[in-house]
Scaffold this active site. Structure first.
Site, PDB file in Angstrom:
ATOM      1  N   LYS A 187     -38.847 -39.013  22.744  1.00  0.00           N
ATOM      2  CA  LYS A 187     -37.488 -38.981  22.204  1.00  0.00           C
ATOM      3  C   LYS A 187     -36.468 -38.903  23.325  1.00  0.00           C
ATOM      4  O   LYS A 187     -36.337 -37.874  23.991  1.00  0.00           O
ATOM      5  CB  LYS A 187     -37.275 -37.794  21.256  1.00  0.00           C
ATOM      6  CG  LYS A 187     -36.045 -38.017  20.349  1.00  0.00           C
ATOM      7  CD  LYS A 187     -35.458 -36.747  19.795  1.00  0.00           C
ATOM      8  CE  LYS A 187     -34.465 -36.133  20.724  1.00  0.00           C
ATOM      9  NZ  LYS A 187     -33.241 -36.971  20.925  1.00  0.00           N
ATOM     10  N   GLU A 263     -38.325 -28.347  32.305  1.00  0.00           N
ATOM     11  CA  GLU A 263     -37.495 -28.525  33.507  1.00  0.00           C
ATOM     12  C   GLU A 263     -36.062 -28.360  33.048  1.00  0.00           C
ATOM     13  O   GLU A 263     -35.516 -29.208  32.346  1.00  0.00           O
ATOM     14  CB  GLU A 263     -37.757 -29.898  34.141  1.00  0.00           C
ATOM     15  CG  GLU A 263     -37.195 -30.026  35.547  1.00  0.00           C
ATOM     16  CD  GLU A 263     -35.820 -30.655  35.562  1.00  0.00           C
ATOM     17  OE1 GLU A 263     -34.826 -29.893  35.681  1.00  0.00           O
ATOM     18  OE2 GLU A 263     -35.729 -31.893  35.461  1.00  0.00           O
ATOM     19  N   CYS A 297     -29.437 -31.779  37.264  1.00  0.00           N
ATOM     20  CA  CYS A 297     -29.851 -30.373  37.227  1.00  0.00           C
ATOM     21  C   CYS A 297     -30.008 -29.782  38.622  1.00  0.00           C
ATOM     22  O   CYS A 297     -29.852 -28.579  38.808  1.00  0.00           O
ATOM     23  CB  CYS A 297     -31.148 -30.230  36.441  1.00  0.00           C
ATOM     24  SG  CYS A 297     -32.455 -31.348  36.987  1.00  0.00           S
ATOM     25  N   GLU A 398     -24.019 -22.961  34.795  1.00  0.00           N
ATOM     26  CA  GLU A 398     -24.167 -24.392  35.070  1.00  0.00           C
ATOM     27  C   GLU A 398     -23.041 -25.170  34.396  1.00  0.00           C
ATOM     28  O   GLU A 398     -22.859 -25.104  33.182  1.00  0.00           O
ATOM     29  CB  GLU A 398     -25.519 -24.903  34.568  1.00  0.00           C
ATOM     30  CG  GLU A 398     -25.796 -26.329  34.972  1.00  0.00           C
ATOM     31  CD  GLU A 398     -27.163 -26.822  34.532  1.00  0.00           C
ATOM     32  OE1 GLU A 398     -27.819 -27.514  35.313  1.00  0.00           O
ATOM     33  OE2 GLU A 398     -27.560 -26.513  33.391  1.00  0.00           O
TER      34      GLU A 398
END
Length: 510
Positions: A187, A263, A297, A398
């Protein structure tokens, strides 16, 4: 795969289940937009739960009853090489698809993303040839035996990726799963699914994989993704995305004790040592912070710099940022493209406002670029904050955008403590002329990848993943293949004698 004359007049893409392109059960669709213009560029089928059920059943049947898990490693390697060759023939087309779909500057997709994805697939192919067997030392107690580890495929793997690195992430999830004999329900993000669709179409056209080995469902992660993760017939979940969603996936996978690799996010430090080469540092910091508009990331979003170098380095960074070109991602001269969506831009602008409220100073950027070319796209200027304290939210949370927080430090121990003072531990970089000193600092940083005098460079043979809330498990290299296997110890007795072998033999009367 596509219907050129869909009701909207846009290219349309269906689901891929059991070797067939097919619409969603209820006919529902969603629209994909170009981040540079906010204009629609395609429509896609939006899967229902029954579509996910069919995809998982196809993958389950292909694993339990099909030939794929029992195909030799050499055969699987040949197929992966053939897939890589077919994708390489579409290199420039794929680069354009990725740039248009995700707003990535085409210089990046052409010379990095597609090439890296192909290298990952080929690396998985070569590792597949020798991966399943691992010899153990010979044993002579209680008799001579041959021992080895055999790695079996886990089974049906649900693979969920984000929008920011779609082609590469598809390669580094499909590659190890297929190399080790698993089947897949994949997906991609609804924001940028088109390069993944192109990969599946290429594999379909090659007709080398048995039906059901790979399946593709499309739709919102909060519905389609969650249902896929909780499906009882799924054996493993591999997810790349935010830490917030990663926490939820762990909880959803727990009832069936699924194998999970995550991750997740990062708040990655770029640590400048006092003897660093500032010419190298300026280039490296801009690359680390603003590559793909900071939407990675492992982006370097915290710059730790000695007080003595602070003003000089900031001045040089500001000067260079003024010369960076913001614009159309399809232009080879573009350095900074748009963010992926209006929602992401709102998030970045929120954090810029938070940084100002906390007392940090914007020395460049902080707004939207002005001009007709930017009117409809999701652009934010590359932004540098100074006067940042480690406890500020812009230094801890973040942001996932082109925002760099500069933090001054007094001594190396303090800088290492600041670098490690985070819930994350994905990546970091250390910059110094003294490589031995840089190595000693790198070893003290709690992160899954530490670059020295570099940032962002991914090696297909090296593991990638994080410490702490940046996730667990590794992708790429031998480590990435291991994540898709069950470890089996096989013991072969070579003496074939039983007399005197059983402990209770010593209790028998003479």
């Amino acid at each position: 795969m596509t219907h050129e004359h869909s009701p909207t007049g846009l290219p349309h893409y269906d689901l891929y289940i059991d070797g067939v392109w097919q619409p969603a059960d209820n006919g529902q669709t969603f629209t994909v937009y170009d981040p540079a213009t906010s204009q629609p560029i395609a429509t896609c089928a939006s899967a229902t739960h029954s579509d996910v059920d069919r995809a998982v059943r196809a993958a389950r049947a292909a694993f339990d009853h099909g030939p794929w898990p029992h195909t030799s490693p050499a055969q699987r390697a040949e197929i992966l090489h053939a897939i890589a060759d077919a994708l390489e023939a579409r290199n420039f087309e794929l680069a354009e698809i990725e740039s248009r779909d995700a707003g990535v500057p085409i210089r990046k997709t052409t010379y990095n993303d597609i090439t890296l994805g192909l290298e990952i697939l080929r690396g998985c192919a070569e590792m597949a040839r020798k991966h399943p067997y691992e010899p153990l030392p010979w044993n002579d107690l209680p008799s001579v035996s041959w021992n080895f580890v055999w790695r079996d495929p886990i089974g049906v793997c649900a693979q969920i990726i984000p929008w920011n690195y779609a082609f590469c992430m598809a390669a580094w999830k499909l590659g190890p799963a297929l190399a080790t004999g698993n089947t897949v329900v994949f997906k991609p993000s609804s924001l940028a699914p088109l390069s993944t669709l192109a990969i599946f179409q290429t594999i379909h056209d090659l007709n080398l994989l048995p039906k059901g080995v790979i399946n593709l469902v499309l739709g919102p992660g909060g519905d389609v993704g969650e249902y896929l993760v909780t499906h009882p017939a799924v054996d493993k979940v591999a997810f790349t995305g935010s830490t917030e969603v990663g926490r939820k996936i762990m909880a959803l996978a727990a009832p069936h004790i699924k194998r999970v690799t995550l991750e997740l996010g990062g708040k990655n430090a770029m640590l400048i040592l006092p003897d660093a080469d500032l010419d190298l540092v300026v280039d490296g910091v801009l690359w680390g912070a603003f590559y793909h508009s900071g939407q990675l990331c492992e982006a370097g979003s915290r710059l730790l710099v000695p007080h003595a170098l602070h003003d000089t380095l900031v001045e040089r960074l500001v000067e260079r940022v003024r010369g960076m070109r913001i614009g159309d991602p399809m232009d080879l001269e573009t350095d900074i493209g748009p963010l992926i969506s209006e929602r992401q831009r709102e998030k970045v602008e929120y954090y810029i406002a938070v940084g100002r409220e906390e007392g940090a100073t914007v020395v460049i950027g902080g707004g939207r670029p002005i001009g007709e070319a930017f009117a409809n796209g999701y652009y934010v200027e590359p932004t540098i904050f100074t006067g940042v304290r480690p406890e500020m939210r812009i230094a801890r949370e973040e942001i996932f955008g082109p925002v760099l927080s500069v933090i001054a430090y007094d001594e190396i121990g303090e800088a290492i403590r600041i670098a490690n003072d985070s819930i994350y531990g994905l990546a970091a970089s250390v910059w110094s002329r003294d490589l031995q000193h840089a190595l000693s600092v790198a070893r003290r940083i709690r992160a899954g990848t530490v670059w020295i005098n570099e940032h962002h460079v991914l090696n297909p043979q090296a593991p990638f993943g994080g410490y702490r809330q940046s996730g667990f498990g590794r992708e790429m290299g031998r480590y990435g293949l291991d994540e898709y296997t069950e470890v089996k110890h096989i013991h072969v007795d070579l003496m074939q004698r039983r007399q005197g072998r059983l402990w209770w033999d010593t209790l028998l009367p003479e």
